[in-house]
Design an enzyme around this catalytic site. Structure first.
Site, PDB file in Angstrom:
ATOM      1  N   SER A   1     -53.119  -1.102  -0.836  1.00 27.63           N
ATOM      2  CA  SER A   1     -54.458  -1.721  -0.792  1.00 27.63           C
ATOM      3  C   SER A   1     -54.482  -3.069  -0.100  1.00 27.63           C
ATOM      4  O   SER A   1     -55.560  -3.561   0.240  1.00 27.63           O
ATOM      5  CB  SER A   1     -54.988  -1.901  -2.207  1.00 27.63           C
ATOM      6  OG  SER A   1     -55.067  -0.640  -2.819  1.00 27.63           O
TER       7      SER A   1
ATOM      8  N   GLU B   1      -2.618 -48.001   9.578  1.00 24.54           N
ATOM      9  CA  GLU B   1      -1.934 -47.099  10.500  1.00 24.54           C
ATOM     10  C   GLU B   1      -1.088 -47.776  11.575  1.00 24.54           C
ATOM     11  O   GLU B   1      -0.068 -47.235  11.985  1.00 24.54           O
ATOM     12  CB  GLU B   1      -2.963 -46.183  11.179  1.00 24.54           C
ATOM     13  CG  GLU B   1      -3.645 -45.221  10.233  1.00 24.54           C
ATOM     14  CD  GLU B   1      -2.670 -44.258   9.563  1.00 24.54           C
ATOM     15  OE1 GLU B   1      -1.765 -43.738  10.250  1.00 24.54           O
ATOM     16  OE2 GLU B   1      -2.799 -44.056   8.350  1.00 24.54           O
TER      17      GLU B   1
END
Lengths: 138, 763
Positions: B456, B172
Site C-alpha cells: 500500500s 633519540e
C-alpha cells in the site's frame, strides 16, 4: 389579503436580516487579513527562520562577491533550515542564472514566485528574473 | 713503504667506491623524496551541524556529537580549542577552527545556554555578542586506507613546538644538529652504556639513520644492512638540510597501533594519544610522545600509564641535562599526570552510507587515488540523525522479536531485518541511511540494493494520478470486481472488511482500502500509472497490471523514499544526494554536487497529496502515531504486503522525510503490518531528532481552493439540505461548481417556500 401583505413584510424583514448577516461576514475579511499578517511576522520570528535568514544573507553576500559556488552551497543550507522561504529560491535562481544552468534557474524562480506571491516588490524582481532566464535560452 | 702504499691505494679505492656508491644512492633517495613522500588516506566527513537559539536538541546525541568532534570536558573555563565545560544550564566550548569548501572561521569561545532540551541562547564569549547561528565542524566518518593501512597527518616543522623538537632530540639523537648522519660519540656512548649495564640499553642510531631505515630498508638486522643504512644516512645528510631531515623524520616515524591501522608521524600521534593538534602539546605530553618512539607499543599510555610515565620522565631528565628546559619546567612536567584521550578502534561510522557513497566515488577516483592523495570528501550525513536511526531500528526490531517470539531467529544471517533512510525532501540530502541490522553480519544494503514489494505504500502514486479527474471528496466504488491479469481473473480484496458500497477518495487512501484504489487505477488507466511511476523516479520494471495499484511490483526502497519527496517539496523531485564536495590537499574543490530539482507534478497536486496523506495519520491506518507523541502535522503512509512479508512506513513534514522497512531477507512472514512493525520505529526516530521538528505544515499553493462539499454527493454543500458538510481542498480546475444534486430538491429554501405555499393554500 392583509394577512398575506403582513407575511410579505415579514419575508422582507427576513431577507434584510439575511443580507445584514452576509455583510457582517464580509467585514470579517479584514480581520482575517490582519491575522495572516500576524502569522507571517510570527513565522519570521521563528528561531529556525531567523537562523536560516543568517545563511540567506551570507549567501547573498557571496553572490555579490562573485563567489557563486559558495553562494549556492550557502543558500542550499538556508533552504534546508527553511524550505518554504521564497527569498532563498530567488537568490539561488540568480546564482544558477550566472552559471547558465537554465533548468535549475527556472525551477528556483518558480518556487520563489510561489512563495513570494502577493509581495509586489518581490514579484517585480521575480518577473524580471524570469525574463532574464528566458533570454538565457535564446 | 710498500705496505703503506698498498693500504693507501686500497683506502683510496674504498673511498672512491664509497663516494660512487653514495652517488648511486643519491639518485634513488632524490626520487623517493622529491616525489610524493607519503600516502595520505582520503577522509570522509559528515555535514556541518547547525545550532541556533530556540532550537530543540536531543541532549544525549548532542553531547555524543561533541565528544566525537573531539571536545574534552574540563573543569576550568575553556582555554584551548577543544575544551568544553558543561554545567546544568550551559555548555561552554572553545570551538575548533572550521574549514569547509564554502567558508571558514577560526575557533572561538562560545557559551550555549541550555534548558530542558532546548538551546536558550548562544553567546560569543570573546565579545559577548549573541550568535544567531552557530556551525560545528564536520565529523570525520572514515578514511580510505591503502593496503599498508597507515594513518598519517603531515605537519610542517614550523608548526611543531620547540619543546617537542627538544624532546625528540633528547630521546633519540641529542647531537643531531652536530653530526653528519653518523655519530661516533653517540656510538661510543651507547657501547659504554651497554657494557656498563650488561645489556642493550642505548642505541647509537642517529635520526638520519632511523629515517634511512624506515624509508629504504627492511627491519632485518644484518651487517650489510647496517652498512647500507650508514651510507644512505651520509648521503641524505649531504643532500638535505638538517631541518628538512628532521621534518621528514617527524612525519615518517611509527607511533603505535590503532587496531589494524598503524599510526605514523608526530601530528597523527598527537591526535591519537592526546586528541590535540601538535602545536598544542604541553611539555609533558611532548616528552611522552618522544619517549614512545623507542618502542611505541611498550611505552604507549594505552599499554601502561606507569611505563609511559617512567619513560617520559627519563626524556624530561635528558632534556634538562641538555639545558633545554629549566628546573621549574622540569619539576612541573615531572608531576603532570598522563591523560591519554582514549580511542575506539577504527570502525566505519554509518557503514551502509559509506558504501553507497563509495560506489559513487569509485566512478570518480581510483582506489589508489583515494588511499594516497589525502582528499577531503564532504557528505550530507547528519551523524545525530544516523545515531537516532540506528538506535530506533535496533530497538524496534528487538521489540518485535520480544512480542512475536517466532520472529526471533538464532542464525545471525537469518535474523529479522530492517532498514531506514532519512532525507531532506527539498534537497534530497540523505541525512541517515541504515541498510540493515548489522553491517558486520551483512553488508547487503536494504535501502539501495533491495527490491521489495511496496504494497500500500505505492498507493499515493495511483491517487496523484486520479487528482486530475477526481476531488478528494469524489466517491470510488468499493464493490468487489474481477480484473484480468496475466490472462487470468484477479479479484482483489480489502485488508479488512468495509461495508460501504462507495467511499470518498480521501477515505480510501486514509484507510488504505484496496478495492476503491484499484477502481481509481482502472479509471485513470494503467499505462498512465506506469508512466507516472517512471516520472517519480522508479527504475525497476513496473507492468500495467491492475495489481500494480496495490504495490505488487518490486521497488528499491531509496527510490520509494525519493518519490515521496516530490509530495513534500511542491512537486519537485530531488536527486538523492550523499556526496557534496571533494577537496584536494591544497583546498582546491575537485567535485561539487548541488541539489538538482526536477518538477514532476504541480505544487497544487503535491499539496493535495500531503493533505490526503495527513488524513492517513489523523484518521487512517497511521493514527496510532498520536499515541506515540507525534502531535505535530505529519503526512504518512503505511504499507503491508501479502502474507505480511514487508512492513513499511513513510512519513514526512516539510522539513524531513523518513522511510522504514521491516522484513526478512528470504521473504518469510513477519506477521505484522506496516502500522505495527515499521511505524513505531519511525515515531521513535522522529521523536529523537527534535532539531528537525518545526511543527510547520505546507503553505497553500496557488491552484488549490477550499470548498464546503456535501459528504454524500461530493458536490457543493447546500445548507440545511445536505445532511453532512465536508470542508475539502480541491484543484481549481476540477473543483465542484454545481450544487448538490442529490439533496437539491429537498433544499431548505425550497422547503421554506413550500411551507409558505402550503400555509397560504389553507386560506
Amino acid at each position: 389579503m392583509i394577512f398575506s401583505k403582513s407575511f410579505k413584510a415579514l419575508y422582507l424583514l427576513f431577507i434584510g436580516v439575511l443580507s445584514l448577516s452576509v455583510l457582517c461576514s464580509c467585514s470579517l475579511i479584514p480581520f482575517y487579513r490582519s491575522d495572516r499578517e500576524t502569522m507571517l511576522s510570527a513565522r519570521e520570528a521563528e528561531p529556525r527562520v531567523v537562523a536560516s535568514l543568517q545563511l540567506t544573507d551570507q549567501g547573498r553576500a557571496l553572490l555579490e562577491e562573485g563567489n557563486v559556488d559558495a553562494a549556492i552551497r550557502m543558500l542550499e543550507r538556508a533552504i534546508s533550515l527553511d524550505p518554504q522561504s521564497g527569498e532563498n529560491y530567488y537568490y539561488l535562481a540568480e546564482a544558477w542564472l550566472i552559471k547558465a544552468n537554465r533548468s535549475q534557474a527556472v525551477e528556483c524562480n518558480r518556487l520563489a514566485a510561489m512563495y513570494l506571491r502577493g509581495q509586489s516588490d518581490w514579484m517585480e524582481r521575480i518577473v524580471d528574473q524570469q525574463a532574464r532566464i528566458e533570454q538565457l535560452e535564446r | 713503504m710498500g705496505l703503506l702504499k698498498f693500504v693507501s691505494i686500497i683506502a683510496g679505492i674504498a673511498c672512491v667506491s664509497a663516494v660512487l656508491y653514495c652517488f648511486s644512492l643519491a639518485d634513488n633517495i632524490d626520487k623517493r623524496f622529491s616525489g610524493r613522500r607519503w600516502s595520505i588516506p582520503s577522509k570522509v566527513f559528515s555535514d556541518l551541524t547547525v545550532l541556533y537559539p530556540g532550537q530543540r536538541i536531543n541532549s544525549t546525541f548532542f553531547y555524543e556529537k561533541l565528544r566525537r568532534l573531539g571536545y574534552r570536558q574540563v573543569q576550568h573555563a575553556p582555554m584551548r580549542p577543544g575544551d568544553m565545560k558543561i554545567d546544568e544550564s550551559s555548555a561552554e566550548l572553545f570551538l575548533h577552527d572550521l574549514i569547509v569548501p564554502s567558508h571558514s572561521r577560526p575557533g572561538f569561545r562560545v557559551r550555549i545556554g541550555l534548558n530542558n532540551g532546548q538551546i536558550t541562547s548562544v553567546e560569543n564569549l570573546e565579545d559577548g555578542v549573541p550568535v544567531h547561528l552557530l556551525e560545528l565542524e564536520p565529523e570525520e566518518l572514515m578514511l580510505f586506507y591503502g593496503p599498508e593501512q597507515e594513518q598519517r597527518e603531515v605537519v610542517s616543522l614550523e608548526r611543531v613546538p620547540q619543546h617537542l623538537i627538544y624532546a625528540v632530540l633528547s630521546a633519540e639523537d641529542r647531537r643531531f644538529y652536530r653530526h653528519y648522519g653518523l655519530d661516533p660519540v653517540g656510538i661510543l656512548r651507547a657501547v659504554y652504556l651497554n657494557l656498563r649495564h650488561g645489556a642493550i640499553v642505548a642505541g647509537g642510531s642517529t635520526i638520519t639513520q632511523q629515517l634511512a631505515k624506515c624509508y629504504f630498508l627492511t627491519p632485518k638486522r644484518t651487517l650489510s644492512r647496517k652498512l647500507k643504512e650508514l651510507f644512505i644516512a651520509i648521503t641524505i645528510e649531504a643532500m638535505y638540510a638538517k631541518d628538512e631531515i628532521l621534518e621528514l623524520y617527524l612525519n615518517e616515524i611509527y607511533f603505535g597501533q590503532k587496531g589494524t591501522v598503524s599510526i605514523h608521524g608526530i601530528a597523527e600521534a598527537a591526535s591519537f594519544y592526546f586528541a590535540k593538534p601538535v602545536s598544542e602539546l604541553s611539555l609533558a605530553e611532548a616528552a611522552a610522545l618522544a619517549g614512545l618512539i623507542k618502542a611505541p607499543n611498550r611505552y604507549s599510555p594505552y599499554a601502561s600509564t606507569m611505563r609511559c610515565q617512567q619513560r617520559r620522565n627519563a626524556v624530561l631528565q635528558s632534556m634538562y641535562a641538555n639545558n633545554w628546559i629549566t628546573t621549574a619546567e622540569l619539576q612541573a612536567a615531572l608531576t603532570a599526570s598522563i591523560q591519554a584521550a582514549g580511542y575506539t578502534v577504527y570502525a566505519k561510522k554509518a557503514p551502509y552510507f559509506i558504501d553507497y557513497l563509495s560506489e559513487q566515488l569509485k566512478t570518480l577516483y581510483s582506489p589508489e587515488v583515494l588511499s594516497t592523495l589525502g582528499l577531503a570528501i564532504y557528505t550530507t550525513l547528519d551523524t545525530q540523525v544516523q545515531m537516532a536511526a540506528e538506535w530506533a531500528l535496533e530497538r524496534g526490531l528487538a521489540r518485535l522479536e520480544k512480542s512475536y517470539p517466532t520472529l526471533h531467529k538464532r542464525e545471525a544471517d537469518k535474523r529479522l531485518q530492517g532498514a531506514v533512510v532519512v532525507l531532506q525532501p527539498r534537497s534530497g540530502a540523505i541525512l541517515a541511511l541504515v541498510g540493515g541490522r548489522s553491517y558486520r553480519v551483512s553488508q547487503f544494503n536494504r535501502i539501495t540494493q533491495a527490491r521489495r514489494q511496496p504494497g500500500s505504500a505505492f498507493k499515493p502514486f495511483v491517487y496523484v494520478n486520479g487528482l486530475d479527474a477526481f476531488t478528494p471528496a469524489a466517491l470510488l466504488s468499493n464493490e468487489p470486481r474481477s480484473y484480468a491479469q496475466y490472462g487470468e481473473p484477479w479479484e482483489p480484496q480489502n485488508f479488512a472488511p468495509v461495508d460501504a458500497e462507495q467511499v470518498t477518495l480521501r477515505n480510501a487512501l486514509a484507510q488504505s482500502i484496496n478495492l476503491p484504489t484499484v477502481d481509481l487505477a482502472m479509471k485513470v488507466g494503467l499505462d498512465r500509472l506506469v508512466s507516472t511511476a517512471s516520472a517519480f523516479g522508479f527504475s525497476t520494471p513496473l507492468k500495467p497490471y491492475p495489481s500494480l495499484a496495490l504495490g505488487a511490483f518490486e521497488v528499491i526502497p531509496l527510490e520509494l523514499a525519493r518519490a515521496y519527496c516530490a509530495f513534500a517539496a511542491d512537486g519537485v523531485l530531488p536527486y538523492p544526494l550523499s556526496l557534496k564536495d571533494v577537496v584536494d590537499e591544497n583546498g582546491t574543490v575537485l567535485e561539487r554536487r548541488h541539489m538538482d530539482l526536477e518538477r514532476i507534478t504541480t505544487p497544487a497536486k503535491a499539496f493535495l497529496m500531503s493533505s490526503l496523506l495527513r488524513s492517513v495519520v489523523t484518521d487512517g491506518t497511521a493514527r496510532s502515531l498520536k499515541k506515540r507523541n507525534i502531535s505535530f502535522p505529519v503526512a504518512g503512509k503505511t504499507g503491508t504486503t501479502n502474507d505480511y512479508r514487508d512492513a513499511w512506513f513513510v512519513g514526512y513534514t516539510p522539513d524531513i522525510l523518513a522511510l522504514v522497512w521491516v522484513g526478512f531477507d528470504n521473504g518469510s512472514s513477519i506477521h505484522s503490518s506496516g502500522a505495527s512493525a515499521a511505524l513505531p520505529i519511525w515515531a521513535e526516530l522522529i521523536n529523537s531528532i527534535p532539531q528537525y521538528l518545526t511543527g510547520n505544515w505546507f503553505k497553500l499553493p496557488p491552484g488549490v481552493v477550499q470548498k464546503m462539499l456535501c459528504l454524500e454527493s461530493g458536490q457543493l454543500f447546500l445548507d440545511k439540505a445536505c445532511p453532512k458538510a465536508l470542508q475539502e481542498y480541491c484543484l481549481v480546475e476540477n473543483a465542484p461548481a454545481e450544487d448538490c444534486s442529490m439533496h437539491r430538491k429537498e433544499g431548505a429554501v425550497k422547503r421554506f417556500f413550500k411551507g409558505i405555499n402550503d400555509f397560504f393554500k389553507k386560506f
